[in-house]
Design a protein around this motif. Structure first.
Motif, PDB file in Angstrom:
ATOM      1  N   ALA A 137      46.228  44.928  45.187  1.00 53.05           N
ATOM      2  CA  ALA A 137      47.114  45.940  45.756  1.00 53.05           C
ATOM      3  C   ALA A 137      46.378  46.728  46.824  1.00 53.05           C
ATOM      4  O   ALA A 137      45.148  46.755  46.848  1.00 53.05           O
ATOM      5  CB  ALA A 137      47.579  46.884  44.645  1.00 53.05           C
ATOM      6  N   GLY A 138      47.148  47.362  47.681  1.00 52.65           N
ATOM      7  CA  GLY A 138      46.503  48.183  48.711  1.00 52.65           C
ATOM      8  C   GLY A 138      47.501  48.705  49.710  1.00 52.65           C
ATOM      9  O   GLY A 138      48.701  48.783  49.435  1.00 52.65           O
ATOM     10  N   GLY A 139      46.989  49.038  50.882  1.00 55.15           N
ATOM     11  CA  GLY A 139      47.861  49.563  51.920  1.00 55.15           C
ATOM     12  C   GLY A 139      47.073  50.254  53.014  1.00 55.15           C
ATOM     13  O   GLY A 139      45.835  50.263  53.015  1.00 55.15           O
ATOM     14  N   ALA A 149      42.578  45.710  47.202  1.00 53.22           N
ATOM     15  CA  ALA A 149      41.568  45.303  46.216  1.00 53.22           C
ATOM     16  C   ALA A 149      42.242  44.526  45.094  1.00 53.22           C
ATOM     17  O   ALA A 149      43.391  44.784  44.733  1.00 53.22           O
ATOM     18  CB  ALA A 149      40.858  46.535  45.658  1.00 53.22           C
ATOM     19  N   TYR A 184      46.334  58.582  49.338  1.00 52.57           N
ATOM     20  CA  TYR A 184      45.856  58.434  50.720  1.00 52.57           C
ATOM     21  C   TYR A 184      46.649  57.442  51.558  1.00 52.57           C
ATOM     22  O   TYR A 184      46.382  57.262  52.736  1.00 52.57           O
ATOM     23  CB  TYR A 184      44.360  58.098  50.771  1.00 52.57           C
ATOM     24  N   TYR A 185      47.656  56.809  50.957  1.00 51.29           N
ATOM     25  CA  TYR A 185      48.363  55.775  51.707  1.00 51.29           C
ATOM     26  C   TYR A 185      49.374  56.330  52.701  1.00 51.29           C
ATOM     27  O   TYR A 185      49.941  57.409  52.505  1.00 51.29           O
ATOM     28  CB  TYR A 185      49.096  54.829  50.753  1.00 51.29           C
ATOM     29  N   ARG A 188      52.757  53.222  45.177  1.00 48.68           N
ATOM     30  CA  ARG A 188      51.324  53.253  44.876  1.00 48.68           C
ATOM     31  C   ARG A 188      50.913  54.594  44.262  1.00 48.68           C
ATOM     32  O   ARG A 188      51.514  55.628  44.511  1.00 48.68           O
ATOM     33  CB  ARG A 188      50.462  52.982  46.123  1.00 48.68           C
ATOM     34  N   PHE A 223      38.908  44.430  50.329  1.00 42.24           N
ATOM     35  CA  PHE A 223      38.772  44.182  51.769  1.00 42.24           C
ATOM     36  C   PHE A 223      39.287  45.412  52.511  1.00 42.24           C
ATOM     37  O   PHE A 223      40.359  45.919  52.167  1.00 42.24           O
ATOM     38  CB  PHE A 223      39.631  42.980  52.196  1.00 42.24           C
ATOM     39  N   GLU A 224      38.534  45.897  53.489  1.00 40.24           N
ATOM     40  CA  GLU A 224      38.975  47.083  54.240  1.00 40.24           C
ATOM     41  C   GLU A 224      38.781  46.816  55.735  1.00 40.24           C
ATOM     42  O   GLU A 224      37.774  46.205  56.134  1.00 40.24           O
ATOM     43  CB  GLU A 224      38.129  48.321  53.875  1.00 40.24           C
ATOM     44  N   LEU A 282      47.918  56.209  44.536  1.00 46.42           N
ATOM     45  CA  LEU A 282      46.894  57.037  45.188  1.00 46.42           C
ATOM     46  C   LEU A 282      47.510  57.674  46.433  1.00 46.42           C
ATOM     47  O   LEU A 282      48.267  57.029  47.152  1.00 46.42           O
ATOM     48  CB  LEU A 282      45.675  56.174  45.566  1.00 46.42           C
ATOM     49  N   TYR A 298      33.750  44.409  49.500  1.00 48.69           N
ATOM     50  CA  TYR A 298      32.876  44.896  48.433  1.00 48.69           C
ATOM     51  C   TYR A 298      33.304  44.283  47.119  1.00 48.69           C
ATOM     52  O   TYR A 298      34.417  43.760  46.990  1.00 48.69           O
ATOM     53  CB  TYR A 298      32.932  46.433  48.329  1.00 48.69           C
ATOM     54  N   ARG A 341      44.304  46.612  31.391  1.00 47.96           N
ATOM     55  CA  ARG A 341      43.849  47.964  31.791  1.00 47.96           C
ATOM     56  C   ARG A 341      42.584  48.301  31.049  1.00 47.96           C
ATOM     57  O   ARG A 341      42.575  48.410  29.825  1.00 47.96           O
ATOM     58  CB  ARG A 341      44.890  49.017  31.429  1.00 47.96           C
ATOM     59  N   THR A 348      37.690  52.577  47.992  1.00 40.21           N
ATOM     60  CA  THR A 348      38.063  52.888  49.369  1.00 40.21           C
ATOM     61  C   THR A 348      37.489  54.229  49.847  1.00 40.21           C
ATOM     62  O   THR A 348      36.940  54.310  50.959  1.00 40.21           O
ATOM     63  CB  THR A 348      39.604  52.869  49.527  1.00 40.21           C
ATOM     64  N   TYR A 395      45.801  53.476  55.241  1.00 37.67           N
ATOM     65  CA  TYR A 395      45.402  54.866  54.957  1.00 37.67           C
ATOM     66  C   TYR A 395      44.950  55.535  56.258  1.00 37.67           C
ATOM     67  O   TYR A 395      43.780  55.714  56.514  1.00 37.67           O
ATOM     68  CB  TYR A 395      44.297  54.925  53.876  1.00 37.67           C
TER      69      TYR A 395
HETATM   70  P1  HAM Z   1      44.572  50.095  42.681  1.00 39.51           P
HETATM   71  O1  HAM Z   1      45.983  49.587  42.740  1.00 39.51           O
HETATM   72  O2  HAM Z   1      44.343  51.304  41.897  1.00 39.51           O
HETATM   73  O3  HAM Z   1      44.107  50.289  44.178  1.00 39.51           O
HETATM   74  O4  HAM Z   1      43.653  48.946  42.133  1.00 39.51           O
HETATM   75  C1  HAM Z   1      43.599  47.677  42.750  1.00 39.51           C
HETATM   76  C2  HAM Z   1      43.561  46.599  41.696  1.00 39.51           C
HETATM   77  O5  HAM Z   1      42.492  46.863  40.771  1.00 39.51           O
HETATM   78  C3  HAM Z   1      44.813  46.537  40.813  1.00 39.51           C
HETATM   79  O6  HAM Z   1      45.825  45.781  41.419  1.00 39.51           O
HETATM   80  C4  HAM Z   1      44.268  45.858  39.581  1.00 39.51           C
HETATM   81  O7  HAM Z   1      44.189  44.466  39.758  1.00 39.51           O
HETATM   82  C5  HAM Z   1      42.854  46.432  39.475  1.00 39.51           C
HETATM   83  N1  HAM Z   1      42.826  47.561  38.528  1.00 39.51           N
HETATM   84  C6  HAM Z   1      43.116  48.853  38.755  1.00 39.51           C
HETATM   85  N2  HAM Z   1      42.945  49.586  37.642  1.00 39.51           N
HETATM   86  C7  HAM Z   1      42.538  48.738  36.678  1.00 39.51           C
HETATM   87  C8  HAM Z   1      42.183  48.884  35.298  1.00 39.51           C
HETATM   88  N3  HAM Z   1      42.192  50.063  34.697  1.00 39.51           N
HETATM   89  N4  HAM Z   1      41.801  47.788  34.605  1.00 39.51           N
HETATM   90  C9  HAM Z   1      41.765  46.584  35.217  1.00 39.51           C
HETATM   91  N5  HAM Z   1      42.076  46.385  36.510  1.00 39.51           N
HETATM   92  C10 HAM Z   1      42.467  47.443  37.231  1.00 39.51           C
HETATM   93  C11 HAM Z   1      42.844  50.696  44.531  1.00 39.51           C
HETATM   94  O8  HAM Z   1      41.937  50.838  43.762  1.00 39.51           O
HETATM   95  C12 HAM Z   1      42.686  50.830  46.017  1.00 39.51           C
HETATM   96  N6  HAM Z   1      41.329  51.312  46.286  1.00 39.51           N
HETATM   97  C13 HAM Z   1      42.938  49.507  46.703  1.00 39.51           C
HETATM   98  C14 HAM Z   1      42.814  49.641  48.176  1.00 39.51           C
HETATM   99  C15 HAM Z   1      41.788  49.176  48.918  1.00 39.51           C
HETATM  100  N7  HAM Z   1      43.624  50.278  48.975  1.00 39.51           N
HETATM  101  C16 HAM Z   1      43.162  50.232  50.208  1.00 39.51           C
HETATM  102  N8  HAM Z   1      42.032  49.583  50.179  1.00 39.51           N
END
Ligand code: HAM
Length: 427
Positions: free
Chosen positions: A290-292, A311, A271-272, A267, A138-139, A269, A115, A129, A92, A294
C-alpha cells in the motif's frame, strides 16, 4: 553458572505479536528479499537504510496525531535525555528526514529509494497483523509532483508481487485530493455524517470532529452501511487533482495494469495527498502492499519536495506464498556432503572444502562428528545427492570416494579430479 532453578515460561516466550524466523524459513525470506532487490535494481531504486529508532516527534508530526499509529500503536522509549525515541512504525517519514538531513536532492531528480527492514506497531496481534513486521518499500522524491512517478511506484510494487508468483492481484486506487480540495470534501463528509452521528461507532464519533476522512476506513458494521451513501471524493477533486489522477490511470492503462477505483480508500496515515493505492490478492482481507503520494510530508519537515511511495509487508507475503502453495524456491540445488574418517582426513578435509568453495561447489559437512554412521545419517537428513567419503587411506593416497546416496554406488577418484567429476555428476 548452570542452575537448576525453574525458568519462568514467559522468559522463554517471544513477546506478543513478534516471531522468530527460523533457519528452515530463511530460504523463502532470502528469496523474497532477493526479488525485492531485483525489482529495485530494474526500476533504478537505490537502497537506503535508516535507523530503527527515530525521534518520536518525527512520526507525531508526519503521520498525524489522530492516526491509529500515533494514537495507539507507537512504541516509544523514554531515554535519559529530553528526547523520546520511537521504534519506527513505518519507513517513509524516516526517509523524508534522511533526505532533508543529508541534502539528498543533490543526488538528482527524481531520487528513487528502496528499503527493507523491521517496523514496529503496538497492534492487537491477529492474522497478518504483527507488532514487529518487515516492509519492503519504494519511494520517489522529486522537485515536482509528476504523475508518472505515482505510476512507477505502483508498477514496481505490483511487479514485485507478480515476481513472487502471487496471482489474482487486485490493485485499488483512489485520489484523496490536495490542500485545496480536501477541505471541501471534509465539509461535505461532516454535513453528511452529522445527522447520523448516533449511528456511528465511538471511534467514528470522535473522528468526525478530528479527522472525518477516517470514517471511510471504519470496518464497523453500522459505519460501513452509512459509508455506502456518503459523498464521493472523486466528485470534489479540484482541476489539478483530477488531471493528476487521470494521468496516473492513463499510465497504468498504458502498461495494462488492471485496477479498481475505490472511492472509500483513504489510508490510515495523514501524510497522503492525491493518489492512494492498496494491492490485495484474492482471499486476503488485508493489503499486501500500500502507499500513495505525499506532497506535503517533506514540506512539513522543512523542505518542499513532493514524493510518492509504497510498501509491502513481508509477513503477509510469506503467509500468502505458503497458503497458496506458491513454489518460489524451485528445485533445491543438489547437495554434496563431505564425510571424513580419522584425524588426517579431518585436517585435510578443511583444505578440500576451500578448494570446492573456490570452484563454486556447495558442500555440507559435520566435521564435529567422528563416526561414519553418524555422518551418513547427517548426509541423509540433509537430503544430499552425493557424499564424499574421505578416509585415512584416501587421505594418504590423495584420493576420495564419491557415493551416490540413492543407489549406494561408490567410485574412487584422484583428489585432483574431484572438482571435475563432481561438476559432471551434478550437471
Ligand atoms: P501501511 O499501509 O501502514 O503503509 O503499511 C504498508 C504495508 O505494510 C501493509 O500493506 C502491510 O502489508 C504491511 N503492514 C502494515 N502493518 C502491519 C502489521 N502490523 N503487521 C504486518 N504487516 C503490516 C506504510 O507503512 C507506508 N509507509 C507505505 C508508504 C510508503 N507510503 C508511501 N510510501
Amino acid at each position: 553458572m548452570a542452575s537448576n532453578k525453574k525458568v519462568k515460561k514467559s522468559i522463554i516466550t517471544v513477546p506478543k505479536g513478534m516471531h522468530d524466523i527460523l533457519p528452515d524459513g530463511q530460504p523463502l525470506w532470502e528469496k523474497i528479499r532477493k526479488i525485492a532487490k531485483e525489482t529495485a535494481d530494474f526500476y533504478n531504486f537505490s537502497r537506503i537504510d535508516t535507523p530503527i529508532l527515530e525521534r518520536a516527534e518525527l512520526f507525531e508530526r508526519s503521520l498525524g496525531e489522530t492516526s491509529d499509529v500515533i494514537e495507539k500503536q507507537m512504541l516509544v522509549i523514554r531515554g535519559k535525555g529530553r528526547d523520546s525515541l520511537a521504534l519506527r512504525p513505518e519507513g517513509t517519514a524516516p526517509i523524508a528526514r534522511a533526505y532533508i538531513e543529508n541534502g539528498l536532492s543533490r543526488l538528482g531528480q527524481p531520487l528513487k529509494l528502496y528499503y527493507e527492514g523491521p517496523m514496529f506497531r503496538h497492534e492487537q496481534p491477529q492474522a497478518g497483523r504483527f507488532r514487529q513486521f518487515h516492509q519492503v518499500g519504494f519511494e520517489i522524491i522529486s522537485n515536482d509532483s509528476d504523475p508518472i512517478y505515482d505510476a512507477q511506484v505502483i508498477i514496481a510494487s505490483y511487479r514485485f508481487l507478480q515476481d513472487l508468483k502471487i496471482k489474482d492481484l487486485n490493485l485499488q486506487l483512489n485520489s484523496i485530493g490536495c490542500a485545496k480540495c480536501r477541505p471541501v470534501f471534509r465539509k461535505k463528509l461532516i454535513d453528511y455524517y452529522s445527522s447520523k452521528e448516533k449511528s456511528l461507532c465511538g471511534d467514528c464519533r470522535r473522528r468526525l470532529r478530528l479527522n472525518p476522512l477516517r470514517l471511510l476506513d471504519c470496518k464497523n458494521g453500522g459505519c460501513v452501511a452509512l459509508k455506502k451513501e456518503s459523498p464521493s471524493i472523486l466528485d470534489t477533486l479540484c482541476y489539478d487533482c483530477k488531471r493528476h489522477f487521470k494521468k496516473v490511470l492513463e499510465f497504468l492503462e498504458e502498461v495494462k495494469l488492471p485496477y479498481t477505483l475505490n472511492q472509500f480508500l483513504v489510508r490510515g496515515l495523514d501524510y497522503y495527498s492525491k493518489t492512494v493505492f492498496e494491492i490485495f490478492t484474492e482471499g486476503s482481507g488485508l493489503a499486501l502492499a500500500a502507499g500513495g503520494r505525499y506532497d506535503y510530508l517533506l514540506e512539513m519537515l522543512g523542505k518542499y519536495a513532493p514524493g510518492v511511495g509504497g510498501a509491502a509487508g513481508l509477513e503477509r507475503l510469506v503467509e500468502v506464498i505458503k497458503s497458496k502453495g506458491v513454489n518460489l524456491l524451485g528445485r533445491p540445488k543438489p547437495k554434496v556432503f563431505l564425510i571424513h574418517i580419522g584425524d588426517l582426513a579431518k585436517v585435510k578435509a578443511l583444505s578440500l572444502i576451500e578448494t570446492l568453495r573456490e570452484s563454486g561447489l556447495d558442500i555440507l559437512e559435520s566435521l564435529g562428528k567422528e563416526s561414519l554412521r553418524a555422518q551418513l545419517k547427517a548426509a541423509d537428513k540433509a537430503s544430499s545427492t552425493l557424499s564424499l567419503i574421505f578416509g585415512q587411506q584416501e587421505a594418504f593416497e590423495q584420493s576420495i570416494i564419491i557415493r551416490d546416496m540413492k543407489s549406494g554406488a561408490q567410485e574412487t577418484v584422484p583428489l585432483k579430479k574431484v572438482v571435475d567429476v563432481l561438476k559432471r555428476r551434478l550437471r
